[in-house]
Structure formats: C-alpha cells, structure tokens
Design a protein around this motif. Structure first.
Motif, PDB file in Angstrom:
ATOM      1  N   PRO A 310       2.453 -20.292 131.106  1.00 19.90           N
ATOM      2  CA  PRO A 310       2.588 -19.836 129.726  1.00 19.90           C
ATOM      3  C   PRO A 310       2.416 -20.997 128.742  1.00 19.90           C
ATOM      4  N   ALA A 311       1.837 -20.692 127.593  1.00 20.70           N
ATOM      5  CA  ALA A 311       1.561 -21.728 126.598  1.00 20.70           C
ATOM      6  C   ALA A 311       2.857 -22.244 125.996  1.00 20.70           C
ATOM      7  N   PRO A 312       3.094 -23.554 126.013  1.00 14.63           N
ATOM      8  CA  PRO A 312       4.322 -24.091 125.420  1.00 14.63           C
ATOM      9  C   PRO A 312       4.242 -24.117 123.899  1.00 14.63           C
ATOM     10  N   GLN A 313       5.393 -24.122 123.262  1.00 11.67           N
ATOM     11  CA  GLN A 313       5.434 -24.247 121.814  1.00 11.67           C
ATOM     12  C   GLN A 313       4.777 -25.556 121.400  1.00 11.67           C
ATOM     13  N   GLY A 314       3.915 -25.488 120.392  1.00 14.47           N
ATOM     14  CA  GLY A 314       3.217 -26.674 119.922  1.00 14.47           C
ATOM     15  C   GLY A 314       1.823 -26.821 120.477  1.00 14.47           C
ATOM     16  N   GLY A 318      -2.869 -22.718 123.939  1.00 17.06           N
ATOM     17  CA  GLY A 318      -2.465 -23.142 125.273  1.00 17.06           C
ATOM     18  C   GLY A 318      -2.857 -24.562 125.617  1.00 17.06           C
ATOM     19  N   ASN A 319      -3.740 -25.177 124.823  1.00 18.60           N
ATOM     20  CA  ASN A 319      -4.175 -26.554 125.086  1.00 18.60           C
ATOM     21  C   ASN A 319      -3.135 -27.538 124.567  1.00 18.60           C
ATOM     22  N   ILE A 320      -2.788 -28.542 125.393  1.00 13.80           N
ATOM     23  CA  ILE A 320      -1.758 -29.505 125.001  1.00 13.80           C
ATOM     24  C   ILE A 320      -2.319 -30.896 124.728  1.00 13.80           C
ATOM     25  N   SER A 321      -3.634 -31.106 124.880  1.00 15.58           N
ATOM     26  CA  SER A 321      -4.231 -32.426 124.644  1.00 15.58           C
ATOM     27  C   SER A 321      -5.085 -32.397 123.382  1.00 15.58           C
ATOM     28  N   PHE A 322      -4.596 -33.049 122.331  1.00 19.92           N
ATOM     29  CA  PHE A 322      -5.306 -33.154 121.057  1.00 19.92           C
ATOM     30  C   PHE A 322      -4.643 -34.264 120.259  1.00 19.92           C
ATOM     31  N   LEU A 374      -4.965 -42.454 127.261  1.00 19.92           N
ATOM     32  CA  LEU A 374      -4.057 -41.645 126.456  1.00 19.92           C
ATOM     33  C   LEU A 374      -3.060 -40.942 127.367  1.00 19.92           C
ATOM     34  N   GLN A 375      -1.941 -40.524 126.795  1.00 17.10           N
ATOM     35  CA  GLN A 375      -0.936 -39.786 127.563  1.00 17.10           C
ATOM     36  C   GLN A 375      -0.525 -38.533 126.809  1.00 17.10           C
ATOM     37  N   THR A 376      -0.604 -37.410 127.494  1.00 19.59           N
ATOM     38  CA  THR A 376      -0.156 -36.126 126.950  1.00 19.59           C
ATOM     39  C   THR A 376       1.174 -35.758 127.583  1.00 19.59           C
ATOM     40  N   GLN A 377       2.074 -35.204 126.776  1.00 17.92           N
ATOM     41  CA  GLN A 377       3.337 -34.693 127.297  1.00 17.92           C
ATOM     42  C   GLN A 377       3.573 -33.288 126.764  1.00 17.92           C
ATOM     43  N   ALA A 378       4.386 -32.523 127.493  1.00 18.06           N
ATOM     44  CA  ALA A 378       4.702 -31.154 127.085  1.00 18.06           C
ATOM     45  C   ALA A 378       6.060 -30.768 127.662  1.00 18.06           C
ATOM     46  N   VAL A 419       8.321 -32.735 123.228  1.00 18.25           N
ATOM     47  CA  VAL A 419       7.430 -31.926 122.398  1.00 18.25           C
ATOM     48  C   VAL A 419       5.990 -32.221 122.789  1.00 18.25           C
ATOM     49  N   VAL A 420       5.115 -31.253 122.578  1.00 21.46           N
ATOM     50  CA  VAL A 420       3.699 -31.433 122.890  1.00 21.46           C
ATOM     51  C   VAL A 420       3.123 -32.554 122.030  1.00 21.46           C
ATOM     52  N   GLY A 421       2.419 -33.475 122.659  1.00 24.40           N
ATOM     53  CA  GLY A 421       1.810 -34.566 121.910  1.00 24.40           C
ATOM     54  C   GLY A 421       0.955 -35.446 122.797  1.00 24.40           C
ATOM     55  N   THR A 422       0.009 -36.153 122.186  1.00 23.42           N
ATOM     56  CA  THR A 422      -0.874 -37.087 122.884  1.00 23.42           C
ATOM     57  C   THR A 422      -0.921 -38.391 122.103  1.00 23.42           C
TER      58      THR A 422
END
Length: 429
Positions: A310-314, A318-322, A374-378, A419-422
């Motif tokens: 499921p897509a996380p908030q933020g 559904g994509n978490i890398s941006f 780069l590093q993405t987190q969720a 939180v979602v972020g890169t």
C-alpha cells in the motif's frame, strides 16, 4: 515518438534543489523501556523475573543455566499492563509467547519477529537489549548474502540479496523477511530476464557497492560496463520494446511537457514483511542518463521509481523516490550533479565532477551525467507486508538510455517518526 537532437538553454529553474503511556510495561524506539522504578524481581520457576513493587517490572531473573531471561512483570501498584506467568500466553500481542521464543513478553518490540537494534553509545540512558531474542545482545554485525552472485544471474531472489535483503520467509512464518521476488515490467507484469538487468560488484573504478559486495543494476539499455560481455557499446540498446506505465506515470515535471508512452521498462518487485519493531526502511540508489544535458526538460526524460503498495503517506502515486520539489528521478532531479562542465550549458555546474562516470560508458559516446548516491526512506508499521517495485524505463522512445544502481536496503527500528523523503548521502563508500 522519436526525438530530434536539441540544444536547450536556461533550464536551471527546472533543477531547483530540489506516546508515553501509564506506568508499567511499554516500548519506545524499538527498545524495551519501562517508565517507573519497581523493585528487584526474583526468579519464578521459569526463570522469568518476578514482579516489582510498582510501575516497572523487576530485574531479570536467570534460567536453569544462569542466562539472563528478561525483566519481570509490572507491579500492580503502578496500574500498568500485567504480564502473565503462563508461558503459552502472548502477553504483549506481538505474535510470540514465551513458549514460542519471546524473551520479553511484556514488550511488543522484543520477539523473534523483531530486528536487533544497536545501542547508541552516545546515549548514557540507553540500555543494551536483545530485541530479536537470539540470546545475544547487540548482534547487529552486517550479514552478507551476495558475495558470489554473478553479473548475469537471473534469479530474482538474488536480486533481493544484492539489495542486502537476506532473510526469506513463507506466509506461514511469523518472522520478517522477503515473501516473494520477481523481475517485472514497469506495470508489474512478469518480465523475462534480459541484459537490462545486472548484478554489479562496482560501477567503474570510482563507484562502490554501499553494503555487502553486490548491487542491483537496472537499465533501459544494457546493465553492463563497457568491458563486460554483452555491453551495449553505444548510446542506445534495446531488448524489451514498448511497455505500459503504472497509473500516474510517467510523472511530468512542472514546465516540462512529457510523453505518456514508455519503452524498455524493467524492474524488481519484492513482497516483504517488516520486523515487529520497525518504523520504516531505507535504501540507496544512483541514477545515470545519456540524456544529460541535451534533453533536460523534454518529452524524453527516462524515469526511475520505487513504487510501494500500500502507498505510504507522502508518496506520489505510490512512488517514494523524488526530490524536495517532488521532481521524479530523471535528468530533471535536483541532485543531478555528476557530469563534466560544458560551457555550452553553463547552467549545469557539475559540482561532483565527472569522476563517477569513468569506466561506466556514460560520457563515452556523448555527454551524460548522473546523481550522487541518494537515500530514500519511507514509514512502515511493524509486522506489515508491503510490495516494493524498483523500475526504470525510456520515456517517449527507446533511445539515449539510463541506468540505476540500487543497494543497501535497511530497516529503521530505532524509534521516532519516519517520513517519505530522498536525500544525498553525505559520505558514501
């Protein structure tokens, strides 16, 4: 749609940089924490610590061989949750009773379904703990499971291992790990193994793996270095053809008209169950493109996504890398800083220089560029199952290829909010 060779100026704007509870047993930050002092606990017949006077459970007792077992139950005076002495009862609701291996059945962050968390040496209040109940405290040494994976390995489970996900489980298991793995097209349909997939031990002399000894490589061209068998040997190579983008993609960048058709799309899709004490996860990636700088802000901008369900908030569709301006991972991302300065395109200052393109093929047949690591987190809830699809494609045509390196998947289990972020990695290997 086919592209014509363009020279674009004035595009710098496109690349904008980018609860505490009542007294008694409770858990915070992935560690067993008790919020009030209780008396010292004696041993009961199972070796479990006895109950303290009020609030916190008593100190741990010893089992028949003298091994530390765990804190005692909460004292009744504190009004906190009680921990049963019945070893077959799952007191903390984490899916494990003491009989099933739970070494602290008063803390849902401690069980065989949790992941070990290193004690913070800079925190004088931190207490070492055995979160995964393997009877060893702070055994968080990295486990390498990708040492002998070949460049051309076609097993998607080894793709997961190249990401440093080493534990595989079945739906009936209670522990965390990879439930399934498959190579797919961008829309999730099964993909046949091609040279668009590779398991690399480096990417040229100046780009190293970030964890273990291998990293996953996905490309809209060939995932090969120029000196490897099956290398492309040019700007564009294709074995896949036209594809179907996931809903909401390709994602347009404000001010840059995009295309809707994609080609040469490939990805790795994993279904994963998180540790009981996890609050999030993170992974590292590095993106290269032959499109830089001529095709910045055009209809042909290849993209990389990490699509979560499921897509996380933020997330975005559904994509978490941006980047911080919500630009997708393409030549339009704010972190595109690996390149050779060209006075024809003075808006691109290339702060990281061209060194990380050496030996990769990027910059050999025409100008090219890439991101730094780069590093993405969720975020994720402990024990939840998610599907993550790392995918790349050519947008608008099948020319001027792009490649992404993905490595170093890790769970976040040290408390706090994720939180979602890169963001760029400050000190990559």
């Amino acid at each position: 749609m086919k592209r014509s060779h363009l020279v674009l100026f004035g595009l710098a704007a496109v690349l904008g940089v980018a609860a505490a509870g009542s007294a008694g047993c409770q858990a915070t930050g992935g560690r067993s924490v008790f919020d009030s002092d209780g008396g010292s606990g004696g041993e009961d017949s199972s070796g479990k610590g006895g109950s303290g006077a009020t609030g916190q459970g008593g100190d741990g007792g010893s089992d028949s061989v003298g091994a530390f077992v765990g804190p005692g139950a909460s004292g009744s005076g504190g009004g906190g949750a009680q921990c049963s002495n019945d070893q077959n009862v799952d007191d903390d609701g984490d899916g494990f009773s003491e009989a099933a291996g739970d070494c602290n059945d008063c803390d849902p962050n401690v069980s065989p379904g949790s992941i070990e968390v290193a004690t913070n040496p800079d925190d004088p209040m931190a207490t070492p703990a055995d979160e995964d109940c393997d009877m060893v405290v702070d055994n968080v040494a990295p486990v390498s499971c990708d040492d002998n994976i070949a460049l051309t390995d076609s097993n998607p489970e080894n793709g997961a291992r190249a990401l440093d996900l080493c534990q595989f489980i079945t739906p009936a298991d209670k522990k965390w790990g990879v439930l399934s793995a498959q190579y797919v097209r961008a829309n999730g349909s099964p993909a046949t193994y091609t040279q668009h997939i590779g398991i690399q031990s480096n990417f040229g002399p100046n780009v190293n793996v970030q964890k273990g000894t291998r990293m996953l490589t996905l490309s809209s061209g060939y995932a090969r270095l120029p000196n490897q068998p099956g290398a492309c040997g040019g700007l564009s190579c294709s074995q896949i053809g036209a594809g179907t983008a996931p809903a909401g993609f390709p994602q347009d960048v404000p001010g840059c008209a995009g295309e809707t058709d994609i080609n040469d799309d490939v990805g790795l899709e994993l279904k994963i169950r998180s540790p009981k004490n996890a609050t999030g996860y993170k992974f590292k990636f590095k993106f290269y493109s032959m499109e830089f700088p001529e095709y910045v802000c055009t209809a042909f901008n290849d993209q990389f996504i990490a699509l979560v369900s499921p897509a996380p908030q933020g997330s975005i569709n559904g994509n978490i890398s941006f980047d911080k301006n919500t630009n997708p991972v393409s030549v339009n991302i704010a972190y595109f800083d690996v390149c050779a300065y060209d006075p024809i395109y003075p808006q691109f200052t290339c702060p990281s220089g061209p060194g990380e393109m050496e030996g990769t093929g990027f910059g050999t047949w025409d100008e090219a560029g890439g991101t730094s690591w780069l590093q993405t987190q969720a975020p994720i809830k402990g024990g939840d199952e998610v599907t993550i699809r790392w995918a790349i494609w050519d947008t608008g045509d099948d020319a001027w290829d792009s490649t992404v390196l993905v490595d170093g998947f890790e769970w976040v289990a040290n408390g706090g909010t994720v939180v979602v972020g890169t963001d760029p990695i400050e000190d990559p290997k």
